[in-house]
Design an enzyme around this catalytic site. Structure first.
Site, PDB file in Angstrom:
ATOM      1  N   SER A 133       0.852  -1.192   0.000  1.00 27.70           N
ATOM      2  CA  SER A 133       0.000   0.000   0.000  1.00 27.70           C
ATOM      3  C   SER A 133       0.896   1.253   0.000  1.00 27.70           C
ATOM      4  O   SER A 133       1.764   1.397  -0.870  1.00 27.70           O
ATOM      5  CB  SER A 133      -0.937  -0.057   1.216  1.00 27.70           C
ATOM      6  OG  SER A 133      -1.938   0.907   1.117  1.00 27.70           O
ATOM      7  N   HIS A 167      -6.765  -6.043  -0.586  1.00 30.68           N
ATOM      8  CA  HIS A 167      -5.648  -5.116  -0.418  1.00 30.68           C
ATOM      9  C   HIS A 167      -4.626  -5.649   0.584  1.00 30.68           C
ATOM     10  O   HIS A 167      -4.919  -5.730   1.774  1.00 30.68           O
ATOM     11  CB  HIS A 167      -6.174  -3.754   0.041  1.00 30.68           C
ATOM     12  CG  HIS A 167      -5.138  -2.693   0.079  1.00 30.68           C
ATOM     13  ND1 HIS A 167      -4.304  -2.427  -0.989  1.00 30.68           N
ATOM     14  CD2 HIS A 167      -4.776  -1.817   1.046  1.00 30.68           C
ATOM     15  CE1 HIS A 167      -3.489  -1.448  -0.669  1.00 30.68           C
ATOM     16  NE2 HIS A 167      -3.745  -1.064   0.548  1.00 30.68           N
ATOM     17  N   ASP A 200      -8.087  -6.170  -5.335  1.00 30.69           N
ATOM     18  CA  ASP A 200      -7.721  -5.029  -4.490  1.00 30.69           C
ATOM     19  C   ASP A 200      -8.667  -3.888  -4.806  1.00 30.69           C
ATOM     20  O   ASP A 200      -8.777  -3.484  -5.963  1.00 30.69           O
ATOM     21  CB  ASP A 200      -6.266  -4.627  -4.787  1.00 30.69           C
ATOM     22  CG  ASP A 200      -5.735  -3.576  -3.823  1.00 30.69           C
ATOM     23  OD1 ASP A 200      -6.470  -2.618  -3.515  1.00 30.69           O
ATOM     24  OD2 ASP A 200      -4.582  -3.714  -3.383  1.00 30.69           O
TER      25      ASP A 200
END
Ligand code: CA
Length: 550
Positions: A212, A483, A446
């Site tokens: 991320s 994610h 994601d």
């Protein structure tokens, strides 16, 4: 106090002498590095509090005996007890900001006694604002339970230049710059200096791993500080978050909000725009269309080009069972196509069709759980705050996911995106020259950073470098993964081992074995170097060995 030399600690040298030898004797640097490491001890650990580095204050340095601490995911203990190590906390560049508040770049550094001469920078994410435990977490679902500290790496984390997870720091200009890159530069340099002080040697090999925002930090290092790391793993990187993915988050929120039913207060309830059963309908349709394309109906869609026609999801006279309201299907189609201006200009990427749309992480980011007119999706909370306080220039805390204007507001994000994004450099000239390797990993389900963005990045690298691109940059997609982890996926995989073998043995990864966790227990699959995908060859349907990457 105990002194426990590791098997690498062949010579007992006080730090000052060890450093002097390295600095003053040309022959010293030619000797095998592992012969001159100092013996570490609780005393040497405690002595790090008097480390003298410009702008750096070590606040504490504590000895952690073997087996006395277990790694944690949040407050939950996971994995086996940690080895003997020294844990160091420090503050870099303490200052008072233009907002009158105190700031510094905080870090945590863990130094194992059985050091293998490796260093790992564990990236952060979100708004940062706190230094996570520096275990050197591995990739995906492995996380803290399979960490680099246990493999003999020294590992560091940072708060990225401000304290607290709220986005208020975005109102302070130096804190923005720190979050973008400067705090990371300072943390990496400081960690390496303390490592050299403690062991009498700098690391032989340095690595970065992050997901991320942490993935963005890794890409940023490869571009702006290309000689800091030998191997970088960027998972679901926020490479364009400040001007692309955030716009997509606003687009998703508004498209879904537009079909959400009204709650008790008469306001639309975002979380109810799609029920879990609705998303199951979508996933089943995706599986009906694309699951078998890889040779096996197993709930995993390996083909990242899967496309569906959302008109086929609409309830009508002939489709009355598993279906969506027409307006839901249209909102989903618009969301999945990605954000656009009113004149049709694309502002981000499409989203791959994947069965992981049923994952808890997918719902948490896009829909949340609030039953009122105030949504609590991660888009509406985290991304709203980041856009209003940090990404917009000048900051405008009134800007959020629900009032974002797709014609007017993207321009307000350009100034900060110029120092924050990491999506444009596909040459990586200095990082290549340094011999660096870049491993991208991305979940196909994601919901905040589209895997299509990582596919596009690696395709641009290949367009620039041709066949040589494979020598230094590779992408691995994870079907079903949300994610950073989670979803109906084989989301447990040893990225750290893969990058280590690539850097140190020249063993470039072609397939990385991955295992299912809670949602796919007992299943293993290969993750494949894009654009190859895992295809069933025959044999035990549960096992990666029955699949080929091609
Ligand atoms: Ca399949």
């Amino acid at each position: 106090m105990s002194t426990t030399p590791s098997r690498w600690n062949l010579k007992a040298l006080p730090v000052a002498i060890g450093v002097a030898l390295l600095a003053g004797c040309a022959g010293a640097v030619d000797e095998p590095a592992k012969a001159s490491i100092a013996v570490v001890s609780a005393e040497r650990c405690a002595a790090l509090t008097s480390t003298s580095l410009p702008g750096v204050r070590i606040t504490d340095a504590k000895w952690v005996p073997a087996g006395t601490e277990r790694p944690r995911n949040g407050s939950t203990e996971v994995g086996t007890p940690l080895p003997e190590h020294c844990i160091v906390h420090g503050r870099i560049d303490e200052r008072v900001g233009t907002d009158g508040k105190p700031y510094h770049t905080g870090f945590e550094l863990r130094l194992p006694s059985a050091w293998t001469h490796r260093f790992l920078y564990q990236g952060g994410g979100g708004n940062d604002g706190f230094a996570r435990p520096a275990y050197g977490n591995n990739s995906g679902a492995l996380g803290a339970q399979d960490n680099a500290l246990q493999r003999g790496y020294a590992a560091v984390t940072t708060d990225a230049g401000h304290q607290g997870g709220e986005p208020l720091f975005g109102l302070e200009n130096q804190a923005r710059i720190d979050h973008a890159y400067h705090a990371h530069d300072r943390t990496a340099v400081t960690a390496k200096a303390i490592i050299a002080d403690y062991y009498g040697n700098r690391p032989d090999k340095s690595y970065f791993i992050g997901c991320s925002g942490g993935g963005r930090q890794g890409m940023m290092f490869s571009q702006r500080f290309p000689d800091y790391f030998d191997g970088i793993i960027a998972i679901a990187p926020a490479m364009r978050v400040a001007s692309g993915a955030s716009i997509a988050a606003a687009w998703t929120t508004q498209r879904f909000q537009s079909v959400a039913p009204a709650g008790a207060d008469g306001q639309r309830v975002l979380s109810q725009s799609f029920t879990p059963a609705d998303l199951k309908v979508v996933a089943n349709h995706v599986l009906a269309k694309c699951d078998a394309l890889d040779g096996l109906k197993d709930g995993l869609v390996q083909d990242s080009n899967c496309r569906i026609n959302t008109d086929e999801l609409k309830c009508n006279a002939s489709n009355t069972g598993a279906c969506l309201k027409p307006e839901q299907a249209d909102a989903l189609a618009a969301m999945m196509a990605g954000p656009r201006t009113s004149s049709g200009e694309a502002l981000y990427y499409r989203w791959p069709w994947d069965a992981g749309i049923t994952g808890a992480g997918w719902r948490a980011w896009t829909l949340g759980t609030s039953t009122t007119g105030t949504p609590n999706s991660i888009h509406a909370a985290l991304i709203s705050g980041a856009v209003g306080y940090e990404f917009a220039t000048p900051a405008d805390p009134s800007l959020n996911m629900l009032n974002f204007n797709f014609d007017r507001d993207p321009a307000r994000l350009k100034a900060f995106a110029a120092i924050y994004n990491a999506a444009d450099d596909v040459d990586l000239a200095a990082y290549r020259k340094h011999g660096g390797k870049l491993l991208l990993i991305h979940g196909l389900a994601d919901p905040i950073f589209s895997a299509a963005e990582s596919m596009d990045y690696i395709q641009r690298v290949k367009a620039k470098h041709g066949a040589k691109a494979d020598d230094f940059a590779r992408l691995f997609l994870v079907p079903g993964m949300n994610h950073c982890g989670g979803g109906p996926a084989t989301d447990a995989f040893d990225g750290l081992g893969a990058i280590e073998r690539w850097v140190e043995k020249g063993d470039a990864p072609t397939r990385i074995e991955a295992s299912g966790t809670a949602e796919m227990p007992g299943i293993s699959r290969p993750l494949c170097s894009y654009p190859k995908m895992a295809r069933y060859q025959g044999g035990d349907e549960k096992l990666a060995a029955s699949f080929e990457c091609r």
